[in-house]
Write a protein that holds these residues in place. Structure first.
Motif, PDB file in Angstrom:
ATOM      1  N   LEU A 148     -40.443 -10.205  -5.747  1.00 28.96           N
ATOM      2  CA  LEU A 148     -41.537 -10.459  -4.822  1.00 28.96           C
ATOM      3  C   LEU A 148     -41.068 -11.448  -3.767  1.00 28.96           C
ATOM      4  N   LYS A 149     -41.330 -11.154  -2.486  1.00 32.53           N
ATOM      5  CA  LYS A 149     -40.805 -11.961  -1.388  1.00 32.53           C
ATOM      6  C   LYS A 149     -41.907 -12.313  -0.399  1.00 32.53           C
ATOM      7  N   GLY A 150     -41.587 -13.252   0.486  1.00 33.68           N
ATOM      8  CA  GLY A 150     -42.515 -13.674   1.523  1.00 33.68           C
ATOM      9  C   GLY A 150     -42.791 -15.160   1.423  1.00 33.68           C
ATOM     10  N   PRO A 151     -43.648 -15.688   2.298  1.00 29.32           N
ATOM     11  CA  PRO A 151     -44.048 -17.091   2.177  1.00 29.32           C
ATOM     12  C   PRO A 151     -44.805 -17.324   0.873  1.00 29.32           C
ATOM     13  N   ILE A 152     -44.999 -18.577   0.516  1.00 29.22           N
ATOM     14  CA  ILE A 152     -45.594 -18.905  -0.777  1.00 29.22           C
ATOM     15  C   ILE A 152     -46.967 -18.267  -0.956  1.00 29.22           C
ATOM     16  N   SER A 153     -47.771 -18.235   0.091  1.00 32.28           N
ATOM     17  CA  SER A 153     -49.091 -17.610  -0.020  1.00 32.28           C
ATOM     18  C   SER A 153     -48.967 -16.132  -0.381  1.00 32.28           C
ATOM     19  N   GLU A 154     -47.957 -15.454   0.147  1.00 30.61           N
ATOM     20  CA  GLU A 154     -47.753 -14.038  -0.154  1.00 30.61           C
ATOM     21  C   GLU A 154     -47.172 -13.853  -1.552  1.00 30.61           C
ATOM     22  N   LEU A 155     -46.288 -14.748  -1.973  1.00 28.48           N
ATOM     23  CA  LEU A 155     -45.770 -14.692  -3.339  1.00 28.48           C
ATOM     24  C   LEU A 155     -46.907 -14.819  -4.342  1.00 28.48           C
ATOM     25  N   PHE A 156     -47.843 -15.735  -4.059  1.00 26.84           N
ATOM     26  CA  PHE A 156     -48.997 -15.922  -4.945  1.00 26.84           C
ATOM     27  C   PHE A 156     -49.853 -14.656  -4.983  1.00 26.84           C
TER      28      PHE A 156
END
Length: 386
Positions: free
Chosen positions: A240-248
């Motif tokens: 899973l990748k992306g900024p922290i909000s997207e990871l969450f």
């Protein structure tokens, strides 16, 4: 990196950020170069260029294959702790050159097998013998986790939309209404520092965070059975990748799609009651992303077994904090800037009550501070719906 960009770097000659190698030197010598760059500001090593004259002497296909193998072995086996590199083969004037990019290290000080520390000294390197210098290297490790600069980045790597939305949430108005330029707003919020993104800035507002910090992902696996050493799985998506909000967001979606929903006494047309507490999972997953050790180049792991779900965070509890202290809401914030950004982008209060709230909603939650493995593990026991 294209031919023109590499030629421009070569034309400027060697510096504290650039070094030429015609061929791979002795692996111990190359390890010392990696150590010096990692302990300093990072840089690039270009193979296939004479370091005295700057003349090109490209590598053959076989030489490139062997070079890459030697680079990987040296970075992982002769530098302590290991460093993570990126390599790129570029054709320049019919010559095949290999560019090795070395980032400034997150786990300073780096040493060789004898415990010797090196720093860059202009285009050369030098041993570090001063206790003051060693203390400064150790200090950067313990104090600047999420505020360290990510070398090679710039304001162009910031997703302006993500940052603008964040700024409005924190202050109620845009940065322009505050009388700030985009760059000024990024600076005051510690998203950029000395022209580079900080680790926290990259993880929340970077266009592609994992292109620069590939290990900062969530690795999710749904095993068949209850053994982490098992070779069969039911689901294993790409990291899973992306900024922290997207990871969450992605992490929660994966959990929700993988667990069972129990009917109990509900009607047939209801969704069902999830076998674990979704509220508790939200608290645990965001805590793993916010409070993990970002000096460790490792992913957060989300492991789903038949009888349990495990969230494994890199890094043991900081500052001698114990599991019992965590249960009773005694927080020690490892990443202050990340925690601040999270308070406006995630359902995160930052009051140290997350684990307590998780335990209220999932009383059988298991917490393990794995000191030897340098990781923190939270286990959800799954209910049997059969």
């Amino acid at each position: 990196m294209n031919e023109q960009e590499l030629l421009q770097i070569i034309d400027l000659g060697e510096s504290s950020k650039v070094q030429f190698k015609e061929r791979m030197p002795h692996l111990d010598s190359f390890a010392n170069e990696l150590i010096a760059f990692s302990n300093s500001g990072g840089g690039i090593i270009i193979f296939g260029v004479n370091d005295k004259t700057g003349e090109l002497n490209g590598l053959s296909f076989g030489e490139i294959q062997q070079l890459n193998q030697n680079i990987v072995n040296t970075a992982s086996q002769k530098v302590y702790p290991p460093v993570y590199l990126s390599t790129e083969t570029v054709r320049v004037n019919e010559h095949q050159l290999v560019a090795v990019t070395v980032d400034e290290g997150l786990s300073k000080p780096y040493k060789d097998s004898n415990g010797t520390i090196y720093l860059k000294n202009g285009s050369d390197k030098r041993k570090v013998t001063s206790n003051d210098e060693i203390a400064r290297l150790l200090g950067s490790k313990s104090l600047l986790a999420d505020e360290m600069e990510v070398s090679g980045t710039s304001i162009k790597d910031v997703n302006e939309y993500l940052f603008s939305e964040y700024f409005k949430k924190e202050f109620g108005v845009s940065y322009k209404e505050k009388g700030l330029t985009f760059e000024q707003a990024l600076s005051v919020k510690k998203v950029i520092r000395n022209g580079c993104l900080t680790v926290a800035g990259l993880l929340f507002f970077g266009n592609e965070p994992q292109s620069l910090r590939p290990a900062f992902t969530i690795k999710a696996v749904m095993f068949a059975g209850n053994d982490i050493g098992g070779s069969t799985y039911r689901s294993k998506p790409e990291d899973l990748k992306g900024p922290i909000s997207e990871l969450f967001r992605q992490g929660m979606m994966y959990v929700k799609s993988s667990i069972k929903y129990l009917q109990n006494d509900q009607g047939f047309n209801t969704t069902g009651i999830p076998e674990i507490s979704i509220t508790a999972m939200e608290e645990v997953l965001q805590n793993a992303l916010i409070h993990r050790d970002y000096f460790k180049n490792a992913p957060v792991r989300l492991l789903i077994f038949d009888n349990r779900i495990e969230i494994i965070s890199p890094g043991k509890l900081p500052n001698s904090l114990t599991v019992e202290e965590v249960k009773y809401g005694n927080p020690v914030t490892r990443n202050n800037q990340i925690a601040l950004f999270a308070s406006h982008t995630l359902p995160y209060s930052g009051l140290g009550s997350g684990i307590r709230r998780a335990l209220i909603n999932q009383p059988d939650l298991e917490l393990e501070n794995d000191v030897e493995g340098d990781q923190f593990i939270v286990r959800f026991m799954r209910k049997n719906s059969d």
